[in-house]
Write a protein that holds these residues in place. Structure first.
Motif, mmCIF file in Angstrom:
data_model
loop_
_atom_site.group_PDB
_atom_site.id
_atom_site.type_symbol
_atom_site.label_atom_id
_atom_site.label_comp_id
_atom_site.label_asym_id
_atom_site.label_seq_id
_atom_site.Cartn_x
_atom_site.Cartn_y
_atom_site.Cartn_z
ATOM 1 N N LEU A 58 0.861 -1.290 -0.012
ATOM 2 C CA LEU A 58 0.041 -0.040 0.197
ATOM 3 C C LEU A 58 0.851 1.314 -0.116
ATOM 4 O O LEU A 58 0.637 2.130 -0.843
ATOM 5 N N ASN A 59 1.808 1.334 0.762
ATOM 6 C CA ASN A 59 2.614 2.277 0.914
ATOM 7 C C ASN A 59 3.533 2.519 -0.598
ATOM 8 O O ASN A 59 3.829 3.799 -0.954
ATOM 9 N N ARG A 60 3.865 1.600 -1.013
ATOM 10 C CA ARG A 60 4.462 1.476 -2.569
ATOM 11 C C ARG A 60 3.551 2.128 -3.635
ATOM 12 O O ARG A 60 3.959 3.061 -4.366
ATOM 13 N N PHE A 61 2.420 1.701 -3.519
ATOM 14 C CA PHE A 61 1.336 2.199 -4.496
ATOM 15 C C PHE A 61 1.227 3.632 -4.214
ATOM 16 O O PHE A 61 1.316 4.437 -5.154
ATOM 17 N N PHE A 62 0.861 4.250 -2.925
ATOM 18 C CA PHE A 62 0.669 5.604 -2.883
ATOM 19 C C PHE A 62 2.027 6.198 -3.168
ATOM 20 O O PHE A 62 2.053 7.405 -3.667
ATOM 21 N N GLY A 63 3.243 5.603 -2.820
ATOM 22 C CA GLY A 63 4.453 6.460 -2.978
ATOM 23 C C GLY A 63 4.532 6.631 -4.559
ATOM 24 O O GLY A 63 5.318 7.496 -4.995
ATOM 25 N N ALA A 64 4.107 5.630 -5.542
ATOM 26 C CA ALA A 64 4.186 6.074 -6.988
ATOM 27 C C ALA A 64 3.060 6.754 -7.107
ATOM 28 O O ALA A 64 3.273 7.454 -8.304
ATOM 29 N N SER A 105 4.060 2.719 -15.011
ATOM 30 C CA SER A 105 4.363 1.360 -14.819
ATOM 31 C C SER A 105 4.857 1.285 -13.234
ATOM 32 O O SER A 105 5.001 0.092 -12.574
ATOM 33 N N ARG A 106 5.096 2.180 -12.713
ATOM 34 C CA ARG A 106 5.530 2.145 -11.106
ATOM 35 C C ARG A 106 4.443 2.053 -10.307
ATOM 36 O O ARG A 106 4.433 1.504 -9.183
ATOM 37 N N ILE A 107 3.202 2.221 -10.932
ATOM 38 C CA ILE A 107 1.988 1.886 -9.998
ATOM 39 C C ILE A 107 1.810 0.403 -10.006
ATOM 40 O O ILE A 107 1.472 -0.030 -11.311
ATOM 41 N N ASP A 108 1.649 -0.373 -9.099
ATOM 42 C CA ASP A 108 1.502 -1.658 -9.117
ATOM 43 C C ASP A 108 0.567 -2.327 -10.196
ATOM 44 O O ASP A 108 -0.496 -2.163 -10.060
ATOM 45 N N PRO A 109 1.096 -2.572 -11.276
ATOM 46 C CA PRO A 109 0.210 -3.370 -12.021
ATOM 47 C C PRO A 109 -0.925 -4.428 -12.036
ATOM 48 O O PRO A 109 -1.788 -4.729 -12.502
#
Length: 168
Positions: A58-64, A105-109
């Protein structure tokens, strides 16, 4: 600028100016992870490691997502669990942002996301006092974005976005 990490630019400005209400016109973007509750349940069934994995994802998603919103002139208003709400001063920038979110592509596909866009009047109210303040976002633009996001398909979000873009 000390408020910036904790509040949107609009809310930080309101707090600095000691304003409790802000009214305006703009476009609102809602981005929501579809099926996140089921994903969370499955992961937390694996214990602490599963819960940590969900948090990291979730943090990676928001971070992107946040840099894409900022790059298109948006202001992140709020996080609602697995959703993010942003305000844009003009419609074309929110459309470009929504398309960029779908193409980035950085947003979790692997995550299915739904996007809702609404335009019109909005209102931001600050509630609470010194130690605990919260911003409430309302108005036709917010309602339209929420309605569009709920109606968008879990998969095939581009189709939903194109139908929204066609109406503008």
């Amino acid at each position: 600028h000390a408020l910036q990490p904790y509040f949107s630019r609009a809310v930080a400005s309101m707090l600095r100016k000691r304003r409790r209400t802000l009214r305006g016109r703009g476009a609102v973007l809602f981005v929501d992870i579809a099926g996140f509750t089921a994903l969370t349940r499955a992961a937390t069934a694996q214990g602490v490691a599963g819960a940590e994995a969900v948090s990291v994802r979730l943090n990676r998603f928001f971070g992107a997502l946040i840099p894409v919103i900022h790059a298109h002139g948006g202001d992140v208003l709020d996080f609602g669990g697995d959703a993010i709400h942003a305000l844009f001063p003009i419609r074309p920038s929110v459309k470009r942002c929504a398309l960029a979110v779908l193409d980035d592509s950085r947003i979790d596909p692997e995550l299915s996301i739904r996007i809702g866009v609404g335009a019109g009047a909005y209102r931001i109210d600050i509630i609470g006092y010194e130690v605990q303040r919260r911003a409430l976002f309302s108005g036709p633009a917010v309602r339209r974005a929420a309605h569009a996001e709920k109606r968008a398909p879990m998969r095939g979000m581009l189709r939903a976005l194109k139908s929204i873009a066609a109406r503008w």
